[in-house]
Structures are given as structure tokens and as C-alpha cells.
Design a protein around this motif. Structure first.
Motif, short mmCIF file in Angstrom:
data_model
loop_
_atom_site.label_atom_id
_atom_site.label_comp_id
_atom_site.label_asym_id
_atom_site.label_seq_id
_atom_site.Cartn_x
_atom_site.Cartn_y
_atom_site.Cartn_z
N GLN A 242 0.70 -1.23 -0.16
CA GLN A 242 -0.13 -0.02 0.00
C GLN A 242 1.07 1.50 0.05
N VAL A 243 2.05 1.08 0.64
CA VAL A 243 3.05 2.60 0.75
C VAL A 243 3.42 2.68 -0.67
N PHE A 244 3.81 1.42 -1.36
CA PHE A 244 4.35 1.59 -2.78
C PHE A 244 3.55 2.36 -3.59
N PHE A 245 2.22 2.20 -3.46
CA PHE A 245 1.32 3.00 -4.35
C PHE A 245 0.63 4.00 -3.65
N ALA A 246 1.06 4.56 -2.75
CA ALA A 246 0.58 5.68 -1.91
C ALA A 246 0.25 7.03 -2.80
N GLU A 247 0.61 7.17 -3.91
CA GLU A 247 0.16 8.14 -4.49
C GLU A 247 -1.21 8.04 -5.17
N ALA A 248 -1.76 6.87 -5.01
CA ALA A 248 -3.15 6.79 -5.50
C ALA A 248 -4.30 6.95 -4.33
N GLY A 249 -3.63 7.41 -3.12
CA GLY A 249 -4.80 7.63 -1.96
C GLY A 249 -4.36 8.77 -1.33
N THR A 250 -4.51 9.18 -0.22
CA THR A 250 -4.12 10.53 0.23
C THR A 250 -3.13 10.26 1.53
N ARG A 251 -2.42 11.23 2.04
CA ARG A 251 -1.46 11.28 3.11
C ARG A 251 -2.12 10.78 4.43
N ALA A 252 -3.26 11.03 4.45
CA ALA A 252 -4.02 10.36 5.65
C ALA A 252 -3.98 8.74 5.77
N ASP A 253 -4.08 8.34 4.47
CA ASP A 253 -4.15 6.74 4.19
C ASP A 253 -2.78 6.57 4.65
N THR A 254 -1.80 6.82 4.02
CA THR A 254 -0.45 6.36 4.31
C THR A 254 -0.11 6.39 5.69
N VAL B 296 6.59 11.07 5.72
CA VAL B 296 5.13 11.17 5.34
C VAL B 296 4.35 12.65 5.83
N ALA B 297 4.57 12.97 7.22
CA ALA B 297 3.83 13.91 7.68
C ALA B 297 4.22 15.28 6.94
N ASP B 298 5.39 15.25 6.20
CA ASP B 298 5.63 16.70 5.70
C ASP B 298 5.15 16.71 4.10
N ASP C 174 -2.17 15.36 -1.24
CA ASP C 174 -2.12 14.45 -2.26
C ASP C 174 -0.72 13.97 -2.54
N PRO C 175 -0.43 12.84 -2.20
CA PRO C 175 1.08 12.08 -2.12
C PRO C 175 1.42 12.02 -3.44
N SER C 176 0.64 12.17 -4.75
CA SER C 176 1.23 12.11 -5.99
C SER C 176 2.15 13.24 -6.15
N VAL C 177 1.96 14.42 -5.62
CA VAL C 177 3.03 15.49 -5.71
C VAL C 177 3.84 15.81 -4.76
N ALA C 178 4.02 14.61 -3.82
CA ALA C 178 5.25 14.94 -2.73
C ALA C 178 6.67 14.86 -3.27
#
Length: 216
Positions: free
Chosen positions: A107-119, A183-185, A189-193
Motif C-alpha cells: 500500500q505504501v508502494f502505491f501511496a500516490e493513489a490515495g491520501t497522506r492520511a491513508d499512508t 510522510v507527515a511533511d 495528495d501524495p502524488s505531488v510529494a
């Protein structure tokens, strides 16, 4: 000893054979012992465990004896001399390395498909898993250190596995804490991290520790 007989065995077969080398067990006891000890390093469905002793009997590596417990019949399995030979032959050759299977890491590997809160929730769950699993590991270690473990004659062997599990659970816990700090920072939207360059460099440095060599 027949080559055909040996070639039919799986790693689970050898796990059961190893338990039978310690003492005789009923299938129910084998399932309990697998869940209590080997389940942490070789998890298998109970249905599979119930079938393995029968296969070992068919191959002449174990024998079955019908017993009565009160009025209830049960089958108890014991290792044969050929079974001990086969187990020793299996131990002679190094086995395969670990095969990592972790839904949380996926799930972490595909984190960009979810939210920061999900991760963050997934990482919290990973930390909790490691702490909870280590509780049983710690209890068993303290029991053996006090000389109260169920198989004190095997303490030297069990120490090696216990140390691996101790370090593994600690690794997962510490990794989850570290990852959560990263991840807290992130933006929601993790896709733009944006990757932390210093942490990436540190990861490369840490990966440079390994090289294949003889260590003994």
C-alpha cells in the motif's frame, strides 16, 4: 533412501518432519505448535498442516498410531529413522532466503493513489503490528531465560530464531516511525510529494553495507 520419496517433499513437509524429530504429536497438536512457533516464520493454513503428516507416512518418513484419549480416538505421528535421515539431508543444503510479503508495504508502494492520511494510517498499523507481534516473542524469550520454556533442551537453537524475530519486529517498528515522520511533511495528495534528497542519499549509503563474502 529413495530419491523419489525425497523429491516429493515441500518445505512445509520438512517443517512438520522437524517438529516430529522433537517429539510425537497428534495433528491437532501439530497445528497448535505451528501456530505458536513456526507460524511466525513459516505460516501455513491449518488444512495444509493436517495433510502433511499423512504424506510423510506415505513416504515412510513418519508412522501413525491410533490412540484413545478417554473415549475419543486420535492419531499420533512419530518420525521414522528414514525420516531423520531425510531431515538431516535437507539441513545439509542451505535453503532459500526470505520471501517478503507485506500488504502494508504494498500500500505504501502505491501511496500516490490515495491520501497522506491513508499512508499515515497504514504506517501506524505497521508499527502496531510489530509491537503486538513482539509481545509474544518477548514473553517466550523471558520464559526460556527463566528456564521455563517447553523445550529447554532446544534453547540454543531457539535463541537464533528469536534474535531474528526480535530484530525484524524492531526493524518494522522503527521503519514505520521513520516513514511516518517523512510522510507527515507530504501534501495531502501524495502524488505531488517531493523526495527528501538527504534521506535518499542516506538510504543509498545504508544500502552500501552489503557484499557477499564468507563470514566464518
Amino acid at each position: 533412501m529413495s530419491r523419489d520419496r525425497g523429491s516429493a517433499l515441500s518445505t512445509t513437509s520438512y517443517a512438520i518432519l522437524g517438529l516430529l524429530s522433537v517429539r510425537s504429536w497428534s495433528t491437532y497438536e501439530l497445528a497448535q505448535q505451528m501456530d505458536r512457533s513456526l507460524g511466525r516464520i513459516w505460516p501455513r493454513a491449518k488444512s495444509k498442516i493436517y495433510e502433511e503428516p499423512k504424506k510423510l507416512v506415505r513416504h515412510g518418513l513418519a508412522r501413525a498410531e491410533r490412540q484413545l484419549v478417554g473415549r475419543r480416538p486420535r492419531t499420533v505421528y512419530a518420525i521414522t529413522p528414514e525420516g531423520r535421515q531425510r531431515l538431516a539431508a535437507w539441513l545439509h543444503e542451505p535453503g532459500d532466503g526470505p520471501q517478503l510479503e507485506c500488504e502494508q508495504l504494498l500500500q505504501v508502494f502505491f501511496a500516490e493513489a490515495g491520501t497522506r492520511a491513508d499512508t499515515l494510517a497504514t504506517l501506524h498499523a505497521a508499527h502496531t503490528w510489530a509491537v503486538e507481534r513482539n509481545q509474544g516473542n518477548l514473553a517466550a524469550a523471558r520464559e526460556y531465560r527463566a528456564g521455563q520454556g517447553p523445550f529447554p533442551e532446544r534453547a540454543a537453537q531457539l535463541l537464533l530464531v528469536s534474535r531474528f524475530l526480535t530484530d525484524y519486529y524492531r526493524l518494522v517498528s522503527e521503519w514505520a516511525d521513520w516513514a511516518a515522520h517523512i510522510v507527515a511533511d507530504w501534501p495531502d495528495d501524495p502524488s505531488v510529494a517531493v523526495v527528501d534528497a538527504d534521506q535518499f542519499a542516506e538510504t543509498v549509503r545504508r544500502a552500501e553495507w552489503g557484499r557477499v563474502e564468507r563470514f566464518l
